[in-house]
Design a protein around this motif. Structure first.
Motif, short mmCIF file in Angstrom:
data_model
loop_
_atom_site.label_atom_id
_atom_site.label_comp_id
_atom_site.label_asym_id
_atom_site.label_seq_id
_atom_site.Cartn_x
_atom_site.Cartn_y
_atom_site.Cartn_z
N UNK A 144 8.54 2.75 4.28
CA UNK A 144 7.79 3.08 3.05
C UNK A 144 6.42 3.68 3.38
N UNK A 145 5.81 3.16 4.43
CA UNK A 145 4.52 3.72 4.84
C UNK A 145 4.68 5.18 5.25
N UNK A 146 5.76 5.46 5.98
CA UNK A 146 6.02 6.85 6.40
C UNK A 146 6.23 7.74 5.18
N UNK A 147 6.97 7.22 4.20
CA UNK A 147 7.19 7.99 2.97
C UNK A 147 5.86 8.25 2.26
N UNK A 148 5.02 7.20 2.20
CA UNK A 148 3.73 7.33 1.51
C UNK A 148 2.85 8.38 2.18
N UNK A 152 0.84 -1.20 0.00
CA UNK A 152 0.00 0.00 0.00
C UNK A 152 0.88 1.25 0.00
N UNK A 153 1.96 1.19 0.77
CA UNK A 153 2.90 2.33 0.81
C UNK A 153 3.49 2.59 -0.56
N UNK A 154 3.90 1.52 -1.23
CA UNK A 154 4.49 1.67 -2.56
C UNK A 154 3.45 2.25 -3.53
N UNK A 155 2.23 1.71 -3.46
CA UNK A 155 1.17 2.16 -4.39
C UNK A 155 0.84 3.63 -4.18
N UNK A 156 0.73 4.03 -2.92
CA UNK A 156 0.38 5.43 -2.62
C UNK A 156 1.49 6.36 -3.12
N UNK A 157 2.73 5.99 -2.81
CA UNK A 157 3.87 6.83 -3.22
C UNK A 157 3.90 7.00 -4.74
#
Lengths: 311, 387
Positions: B371-375, B288-293
């Motif tokens: 990655x979640x934090x980045x997203x 999810x983090x990758x997709x959002x980013x």
């Protein structure tokens, strides 16, 4: 107090001003036709009323509430029919309406009843279980409306709801606007089709380049437009020289050519008719038909801006 | 919060009604696991059921005089199992035999080798490699303890004097030091089915991110986002609802792969359901983090789909998800999330101690959290704008 008050509103996109100190009031229960060519600022104004676009300065109030301070309460009163189709093509028509109705907070038997009524209102009750992907353009437009009015909004905003549809669906939509108004909704109807606005609106506001350039009832605006008349000609051949000479005539204010049809805007058709016939004869242009037309909103717009609505 | 549930349920309904989603996310992984597991089931490096068999290497030994030290080591049972010794008279002959392929490796002891070792003077041994990489490796591995012991003695004599050598009774025999082991505490190796089930579970879960990205862009492109933003809802609830729906689809997908591969192909997932669930949950967070980013850094659906597909395939490839690698590619693979997720699952399949599995899961958790934090940062900066 007006139902919608737009006070000195400004919206800029970078250095470009889209809406420039706009002031406009809309009374409860009226249908306001918002007219203007592409890029006039109609959609931006609607976006600001709906809380979709931020206001740089000035203020908008709907039902006495500020859009900026009480956006949720204002949105509860609204039903937006966007210019583009905003539907889930792979979700049956009924479920489309139901989804948006739920987001408006409807539930239980009221939800079912509202969805049913909205589909009946736009004449799609027998297509409730079908996918919009299989619908014609006109049916999709009608479903687009159903998704905006199922919660019986006090203010319905229709942003060019008849783009690209057949005459039958257009009539259906125009009748729906009247019906909504009869049921008590205030309606803002934007279009650059003069005939549609004339057909449904009780009052008309004309905006251009972000400014309100005229507003009033249709009869008020017609009075203002009375200074200008049109001559509609069908001639062959239409040459550059013919058009040049018509444009250079001192009493002809503007000339529009579309194939073999020429529209002339002038202060008095009767006084200039002889000259027009003489110019056509000099250029050996055969006249197929000729019509003198009384002033209308289109000619008023031309008079005020120097441009036609479809420019 | 009502908006969150309405949006999530609507999204879930729409996703699960799409035939392509059902095929690509629920059926395709099982087909790929079946094909790869069946086709590569016999490859030993895939973790076939039996250990790899090592054939003995022929060693050419050159010594100008008797060497009890060398003879004692080479005649040891453990060494003799892997080295077949052929004595040759001199170095040229050993080289000739290597070239002709009669021997695989050569060992040349200098004159006075034993005397030099026992007196603490420098002793010389020459090792000549043959043409086979794997046989060279076998010979060197078998000779390694002997050479290490020589170095050890030499260093002791140099530092403490020749009297220190009295403590060394003899050079070690390989068999005394080496104990055959098996991979995994309970002695199980993973099968090709298990290997690909783990790799494909990780890869296909990442594809649910592609569906989230498509749905986020889709709402914007078909203007339904504009309509929803004109309604009395909070954008964060709408966004969270869509992410939750995609996460739920990923969870269902993981459950489908695990259960069907277990019942259909006999894949043993290792009897640690909570740890397996934790890995799946972390993969959902990462995906999810990758997709959002990616979604918020791109402008169109095809753009984000291309980037995400590229990332998924590249990470799966580098982590050895299609074919296992050694060397530098494997080292690059350490920087992919697939590597740590697959390793966590494979360790479960091998019934390794919880501590070992936990270490891999910890790295996976760290990467997912980052990655979640980045997203979330990208979401805060860019927002889910309707145009």
């Amino acid at each position: 107090m007006s139902f919608v008050e737009i006070k000195d509103v400004v919206k800029r996109y970078g250095s470009r001003i889209s809406v420039d100190h706009l002031n406009l009031n809309i009374e409860e229960g009226e249908v306001l036709g918002l007219l203007g060519p592409n890029g006039a600022g109609k959609s931006t104004t609607i976006g600001m009323i709906c809380g979709l676009i931020g206001i740089d300065s000035g203020g908008i109030r709907v039902g006495g509430l500020s859009v900026k301070e009480s956006p949720m309460e204002v949105k509860r009163m609204l039903g937006l029919v966007p210019q583009d189709l905003a539907l889930y093509e792979k979700l049956p028509a009924e479920e489309n309406v139901m989804f948006f109705a739920r987001l408006h907070g409807l539930r239980g038997s009221l939800l079912k009843q509202s969805v049913k009524e909205a589909l009946e209102f736009v004449g799609l009750e027998d297509k409730a279980r079908e996918l919009p992907a299989t619908f014609s353009g006109g049916m999709k437009r009608r479903l687009n409306i159903a998704c905006a009015i199922m919660h019986r909004p006090k203010l319905v905003i229709m942003d060019e709801p008849t783009v690209g549809i057949d005459p039958q669906s257009r009539n259906h939509i125009l009748e729906a606007v009247r019906e909504l108004n009869r049921a008590g909704s205030t309606v803002i109807y934007t279009s650059h089709y003069m005939e549609e606005v004339e057909a449904v609106s009780s009052r008309v506001a004309i905006i251009d380049r972000g400014h309100l350039i005229a507003s009033g009832t249709q009869s008020e605006l017609r009075e203002r437009a009375a200074q200008q008349e049109r001559i509609l000609l069908q001639v062959t051949p239409v040459t550059e020289e013919l058009l040049k000479e018509l444009k250079e005539h001192p009493r002809i204010e503007a000339v529009e050519a579309d194939g073999d049809r020429i529209t002339l805007y002038l202060s008095s058709a009767q006084r200039s008719l002889q000259d027009v016939l003489f110019i056509c004869a000099r250029h050996e242009a055969l006249i197929g038909s000729l019509e003198c037309e009384a002033p209308n909103l289109e000619s008023l717009f031309l008079n005020l801006t120097g441009r036609t609505l479809r420019d | 919060m009502r908006t969150f549930y309405i949006v999530a349920l609507n999204q879930l309904k729409r996703t699960l009604r799409m035939r392509t989603v059902l095929i690509n996310m629920f059926l395709l992984p099982l087909i790929v696991i079946f094909l790869l597991g069946t086709a590569l089931g016999s490859v030993e490096d895939m973790g076939g059921a039996e250990d790899a068999k090592i054939d003995p290497v022929t060693l050419a030994l050159v010594k100008s005089e008797d060497s009890p030290l060398l003879d004692g080591y080479l005649s040891d049972e453990g060494v003799a199992r892997y080295l077949k010794v052929v004595e040759v008279p001199d170095r040229p002959q050993a080289q000739e035999n290597l070239r002709s392929g009669e021997v695989d490796y050569a060992l040349i002891a200098a004159p006075g080798f034993d005397r030099a070792v026992t007196s603490g003077r420098p002793a010389s041994l020459e090792l000549i490699r043959g043409s086979s990489h794997s046989e060279n490796r076998v010979a060197e591995n078998v000779l390694r303890p002997f050479i290490d012991a020589l170095n050890d003695r030499s260093a002791a004599a140099k530092l403490l004097g020749p009297q220190a050598l009295q403590t060394y009774e003899q050079l070690p025999a390989a068999s005394a030091q080496v104990q055959d082991g098996v991979l995994g505490a309970e002695g199980g190796n993973y099968t090709a089915f298990q290997y690909y089930a783990a790799a494909m579970l990780v890869m296909f879960m990442m594809y649910s991110g592609l569906s989230l990205s498509g749905s986020l862009h889709g709402e914007r492109e078909n203007r339904t986002l504009q309509r929803m933003y004109a309604m009395p809802i909070r954008p964060i609830h709408l966004f969270a609802g869509k992410v939750a729906a995609a996460g739920a689809v990923a969870g269902l997908q993981a459950l489908n792969i695990i259960l069907i591969s277990k019942w259909g192909f006999g894949v043993d997932w290792g009897g640690r359901p909570w740890m397996l669930a934790a890995v799946c949950l972390l993969m959902v967070v990462f995906t999810m983090g990758m997709a959002i980013t990616v979604t918020f850094l791109t402008t169109t659906q095809p753009q984000s789909a291309s980037i995400m597909q590229g990332l998924i395939v590249a990470m799966t490839f580098l982590s050895g998800g299609f074919v296992p690698f050694e060397g530098w590619i494997q080292k690059i693979g350490n920087f992919t999330v697939n590597r740590w997720a697959s390793e966590s699952i494979l360790r479960m399949m091998l019934h390794e101690p919880a501590g070992h599995i936990g270490a891999s899961i910890a790295i996976l958790a760290l990467v997912s959290a980052a990655l979640l934090a980045l997203a979330l940062t990208v979401y805060r900066r860019k927002g889910y704008a309707y145009e």
